[in-house]
Design a protein around this motif. Structure first.
Motif, PDB file in Angstrom:
ATOM      1  N   LEU A 112      -0.614 -21.071   2.712  1.00  0.00           N
ATOM      2  CA  LEU A 112      -1.169 -21.760   3.945  1.00  0.00           C
ATOM      3  C   LEU A 112      -2.385 -21.031   4.497  1.00  0.00           C
ATOM      4  CD1 LEU A 112       1.853 -22.976   5.823  1.00  0.00           C
ATOM      5  CD2 LEU A 112       0.346 -24.402   4.106  1.00  0.00           C
ATOM      6  N   ALA A 113      -2.398 -19.807   4.365  1.00  0.00           N
ATOM      7  CA  ALA A 113      -3.672 -18.940   4.953  1.00  0.00           C
ATOM      8  C   ALA A 113      -4.715 -19.271   3.912  1.00  0.00           C
ATOM      9  CB  ALA A 113      -3.065 -17.636   4.964  1.00  0.00           C
ATOM     10  N   TYR A 114      -4.479 -19.047   2.529  1.00  0.00           N
ATOM     11  CA  TYR A 114      -5.579 -19.291   1.596  1.00  0.00           C
ATOM     12  C   TYR A 114      -5.967 -20.725   1.598  1.00  0.00           C
ATOM     13  CZ  TYR A 114      -7.877 -19.718  -2.659  1.00  0.00           C
ATOM     14  OH  TYR A 114      -8.571 -20.257  -3.636  1.00  0.00           O
ATOM     15  N   PRO A 121     -15.713 -25.383  -0.574  1.00  0.00           N
ATOM     16  CA  PRO A 121     -16.573 -25.201   0.605  1.00  0.00           C
ATOM     17  C   PRO A 121     -15.831 -25.475   1.918  1.00  0.00           C
ATOM     18  CG  PRO A 121     -16.860 -27.369  -0.665  1.00  0.00           C
ATOM     19  CD  PRO A 121     -16.052 -26.717  -1.381  1.00  0.00           C
ATOM     20  N   ARG A 122     -14.606 -26.217   1.841  1.00  0.00           N
ATOM     21  CA  ARG A 122     -13.847 -26.701   3.075  1.00  0.00           C
ATOM     22  C   ARG A 122     -12.616 -26.254   2.802  1.00  0.00           C
ATOM     23  NH1 ARG A 122     -15.925 -31.400   1.061  1.00  0.00           N
ATOM     24  NH2 ARG A 122     -17.609 -31.026   2.265  1.00  0.00           N
ATOM     25  N   PRO A 123     -11.852 -25.906   3.838  1.00  0.00           N
ATOM     26  CA  PRO A 123     -10.351 -25.698   3.855  1.00  0.00           C
ATOM     27  C   PRO A 123      -9.677 -27.368   3.656  1.00  0.00           C
ATOM     28  CG  PRO A 123     -11.039 -25.978   6.048  1.00  0.00           C
ATOM     29  CD  PRO A 123     -12.149 -26.117   5.383  1.00  0.00           C
ATOM     30  N   TYR A 124      -8.418 -26.724   2.901  1.00  0.00           N
ATOM     31  CA  TYR A 124      -7.534 -28.137   2.789  1.00  0.00           C
ATOM     32  C   TYR A 124      -7.123 -28.687   4.336  1.00  0.00           C
ATOM     33  CZ  TYR A 124      -6.378 -27.048  -2.042  1.00  0.00           C
ATOM     34  OH  TYR A 124      -6.419 -26.866  -3.504  1.00  0.00           O
ATOM     35  N   THR A 125      -6.980 -29.856   4.275  1.00  0.00           N
ATOM     36  CA  THR A 125      -6.765 -30.548   5.718  1.00  0.00           C
ATOM     37  C   THR A 125      -5.222 -30.045   6.108  1.00  0.00           C
ATOM     38  OG1 THR A 125      -5.768 -32.419   4.832  1.00  0.00           O
ATOM     39  CG2 THR A 125      -8.228 -32.441   5.448  1.00  0.00           C
TER      40      THR A 125
END
Length: 90
Positions: free
Chosen positions: A38-40, A47-51
């Protein structure tokens, strides 16, 4: 799962407690790995985090649970593993 449960009846008390402790340790390792994933997903992907919603669904958690699941120590662990710092510091 039924085979391991069927074997419960033949376990001596010490064997039973040992197996239960081993299962708890395994669960703790899995929980730690989930926090790292989850941290990763939130702090290291570009370019953006998973939602939060997608991660919550995949992890079987609530959105707020994903948001608070990992700590600074988890971020440090992932940073060492991937060889770079997170996008931002929480």
């Amino acid at each position: 799962m039924s085979e391991p449960l069927a074997a419960l009846d033949g376990l001596a008390p010490d064997e039973f407690l040992g197996r239960l402790s081993a299962l708890r340790a395994e669960r703790d390792r899995h929980d730690q790995e989930i926090r790292a994933y989850l941290a990763y997903a939130r702090e290291f992907t570009r370019p953006r985090p998973y939602t939060l919603a997608v991660l919550a669904e995949a992890a079987g958690m609530s959105i707020s649970g994903v948001r608070t699941a990992y700590t600074a120590a988890d971020l440090d662990t992932v940073a060492r593993a991937v060889g770079h710092a997170p996008r931002s510091q929480r």
